[in-house]
Design a protein around this motif. Structure first.
Motif, PDB file in Angstrom:
ATOM      1  N   UNK A   1       0.850  -1.199   0.000  1.00  0.00           N
ATOM      2  CA  UNK A   1       0.000   0.000   0.000  1.00  0.00           C
ATOM      3  C   UNK A   1       0.880   1.242   0.000  1.00  0.00           C
ATOM      4  N   UNK A   2       0.632   2.128  -0.958  1.00  0.00           N
ATOM      5  CA  UNK A   2       1.451   3.336  -1.045  1.00  0.00           C
ATOM      6  C   UNK A   2       0.617   4.591  -0.756  1.00  0.00           C
ATOM      7  N   UNK A   3      -0.687   4.496  -1.112  1.00  0.00           N
ATOM      8  CA  UNK A   3      -1.504   5.720  -1.052  1.00  0.00           C
ATOM      9  C   UNK A   3      -2.931   5.365  -0.644  1.00  0.00           C
ATOM     10  N   UNK A   4      -3.542   6.240   0.169  1.00  0.00           N
ATOM     11  CA  UNK A   4      -4.981   6.133   0.438  1.00  0.00           C
ATOM     12  C   UNK A   4      -5.622   7.431  -0.050  1.00  0.00           C
ATOM     13  N   UNK A   5      -6.702   7.272  -0.833  1.00  0.00           N
ATOM     14  CA  UNK A   5      -7.421   8.435  -1.358  1.00  0.00           C
ATOM     15  C   UNK A   5      -8.668   8.674  -0.523  1.00  0.00           C
ATOM     16  N   UNK A   6      -8.823   9.893  -0.028  1.00  0.00           N
ATOM     17  CA  UNK A   6     -10.045  10.264   0.680  1.00  0.00           C
ATOM     18  C   UNK A   6     -10.781  11.296  -0.165  1.00  0.00           C
ATOM     19  N   UNK A   7     -12.105  11.264  -0.113  1.00  0.00           N
ATOM     20  CA  UNK A   7     -12.894  12.260  -0.852  1.00  0.00           C
ATOM     21  C   UNK A   7     -14.127  12.582  -0.027  1.00  0.00           C
ATOM     22  N   UNK A   8     -14.140  13.768   0.570  1.00  0.00           N
ATOM     23  CA  UNK A   8     -15.225  14.132   1.479  1.00  0.00           C
ATOM     24  C   UNK A   8     -15.439  15.640   1.423  1.00  0.00           C
ATOM     25  N   UNK A   9     -16.671  16.083   1.148  1.00  0.00           N
ATOM     26  CA  UNK A   9     -17.850  15.348   0.716  1.00  0.00           C
ATOM     27  C   UNK A   9     -17.565  14.592  -0.584  1.00  0.00           C
ATOM     28  N   UNK A  10     -18.224  13.443  -0.690  1.00  0.00           N
ATOM     29  CA  UNK A  10     -17.909  12.545  -1.795  1.00  0.00           C
ATOM     30  C   UNK A  10     -18.787  12.776  -3.022  1.00  0.00           C
ATOM     31  N   UNK A  11     -18.164  12.720  -4.165  1.00  0.00           N
ATOM     32  CA  UNK A  11     -18.857  12.509  -5.424  1.00  0.00           C
ATOM     33  C   UNK A  11     -18.672  11.022  -5.708  1.00  0.00           C
ATOM     34  N   UNK A  12     -19.699  10.201  -5.744  1.00  0.00           N
ATOM     35  CA  UNK A  12     -21.111  10.510  -5.940  1.00  0.00           C
ATOM     36  C   UNK A  12     -22.003  10.323  -4.706  1.00  0.00           C
ATOM     37  N   UNK A  13     -21.455   9.958  -3.540  1.00  0.00           N
ATOM     38  CA  UNK A  13     -22.349   9.518  -2.459  1.00  0.00           C
ATOM     39  C   UNK A  13     -22.822  10.659  -1.572  1.00  0.00           C
ATOM     40  N   UNK A  14     -22.088  11.777  -1.563  1.00  0.00           N
ATOM     41  CA  UNK A  14     -22.423  12.871  -0.653  1.00  0.00           C
ATOM     42  C   UNK A  14     -22.012  12.580   0.783  1.00  0.00           C
ATOM     43  N   UNK A  15     -21.280  11.480   1.008  1.00  0.00           N
ATOM     44  CA  UNK A  15     -20.843  11.142   2.372  1.00  0.00           C
ATOM     45  C   UNK A  15     -19.788  12.142   2.836  1.00  0.00           C
ATOM     46  N   UNK A  16     -19.847  12.478   4.127  1.00  0.00           N
ATOM     47  CA  UNK A  16     -18.901  13.437   4.697  1.00  0.00           C
ATOM     48  C   UNK A  16     -18.316  12.825   5.974  1.00  0.00           C
TER      49      UNK A  16
END
Ligand code: PLP
Length: 400
Positions: free
Chosen positions: A165-180
């Motif tokens: 494992x080299x990288x973890x991607x976070x996306x918040x608020x998320x496209x497409x789920x809207x999760x925060x």
């Protein structure tokens, strides 16, 4: 004929772009469409930002800028990170990209080697997967659903980490789920990151300003300052400030990662547009109050959309906490038959049926690396939401 490169075999084209061009072709034939596919604000860029761009043109600000952006905008980004996120980056720790999308691509290339594992949650923005594969990385998907609020827990993260494992991607608020992710949830993930010092963390915060129900925004470098040397905080003006066409994204991060991105930029780009940089500088330094007003507008549209989705037989939809998307689950509609006699096998067939027979444009789950879902964007007028979702209720009711 000469050969194309093997790079092209490593990733899929964007399904969203395909839907978009199919819908455009139908519209050109005169078909009336209710489109829920757009991924950009329907607001115009505010006047004070446009005025800054006009000034830049009139003052002859039309030449190359440094490939990683000019100091005035970096200072504005530095001020933004301090003001909004309690993050202290030096100007040297900031880069400006030609939109967040190419910046993310180069940021991933700067840390991911052939065969490295990159962890992300699905449903996800498909470009995170495409960029990873172009860099030679192997996407490791943590599948999430409404039962976990479309978020990963520390346990889910820990379970997929390996020595590759080299990288973890976070996306918040998320496209497409809207999760925060809340600050507390990010602290839980931070505890896992601390155990694995070989992992970089990239957070895509593009939808920071679009939050609902008094949710507050938190980003990983802010809640876990001890990890700041491993985190790239990526953001931009596209979604928050209604500036998708201006093409300005930015990032703050540790020196080696930033130097790596700058090195790639130095050979691959000619510097972000000078006029757009003037506009983005004004966006970040100028009034911020309209951001909250726009979030309120998106929230009321979200609520309107949820009220129609609640009446659609076979659909369930968790209310998103941010961004301008809803992601109804359509698993109960699969296996049903349309009035035209077609049995729907997956969300892509459902999306095709909605488009061809009802004029409703949605993006199927395949577009987001997930199964029985489709995405609805509420970055559109109330009129479209009412008209289109009334039809959606009828469309779902007509399946047998
Ligand atoms: N990140 C996410 C999560 C997005 O959804 C998008 C666009 O849809 C981008 C980044 C791209 O941003 P930009 O327009 O600045 O390239």
């Amino acid at each position: 004929m000469p050969q194309l490169s093997s790079l092209l075999d490593r990733f899929q084209p964007s399904a969203i772009a395909q839907i978009f061009s199919h819908a455009t072709r139908l519209r050109e034939t005169g078909k009336e469409l209710w489109s829920f596919s757009t991924g950009e604000p329907d607001f115009d860029t505010p006047d004070h930002i446009r005025a800054a761009a006009k000034r830049a043109i009139d003052e002859g600000d039309t030449h190359y800028t440094p490939t990683d952006g000019r100091s005035a905008l970096k200072e504005a980004v530095q001020g933004k990170f301090q003001r909004d996120n309690d993050l202290d980056y030096s100007v040297e720790q900031i880069v400006i990209g030609m939109g967040a999308k190419p910046l993310l691509t180069n940021a991933i290339q700067a840390v991911v080697d052939q065969g490295d594992e990159v962890i992300l949650t699905t449903p996800c923005w498909p470009s995170h997967v495409g960029m990873t594969m172009m860099a030679g990385g192997q996407p490791i998907r943590i599948e999430t659903g409404s039962e976990t609020g479309f978020k990963m827990s520390p346990e889910m993260l820990e379970a997929v980490i390996t020595s590759r494992t080299r990288l973890v991607l976070l996306c918040s608020p998320s496209n497409p789920t809207g999760a925060v992710y809340s600050a507390q949830e990010l602290e839980g993930l931070a505890a896992v990151f601390r155990k694995h010092p070989q992992i970089w963390i990239l957070t895509d915060d593009l939808y920071e300003h679009i939050l609902f129900d008094d949710m507050s925004f938190a980003t990983i470098a802010q809640v876990a300052p001890d990890l700041k040397d491993r985190v790239l905080t990526v953001n931009g003006v596209s979604k928050g400030y209604a500036m998708t066409g201006w093409r300005i994204g930015y990032a703050g991060g540790p020196d080696p990662w930033i130097r790596g991105i700058q090195k790639i930029f130095s050979q691959t780009n000619g510097g972000p547009c000078s006029i757009s940089q003037a506009a983005a500088t004004e966006a970040l330094n100028g009034p911020q109050d309209f951001l909250r007003d726009w979030a309120q507008v998106y929230q009321s549209r979200r609520d309107l959309a949820l009220s129609y989705l609640g009446d659609c037989p076979g659909l369930t939809c968790a209310p998103p906490a941010g961004a301008f998307y809803l992601l109804p689950n359509c698993s109960s509609l699969l296996g049903k038959t349309t009035p035209q006699g077609q049995t729907l096998q997956d969300s892509s067939q459902l999306a095709d049926h909605l488009l061809n027979d009802w004029g409703i444009v949605v993006v199927p789950g395949a577009g987001f690396d997930c199964g029985p879902y489709f995405r609805i964007s509420v970055a559109t007028s109330e009129e479209v939401i009412k008209g289109g979702l009334e039809r959606l209720v009828k469309a779902c009711s007509s399946l047998s």
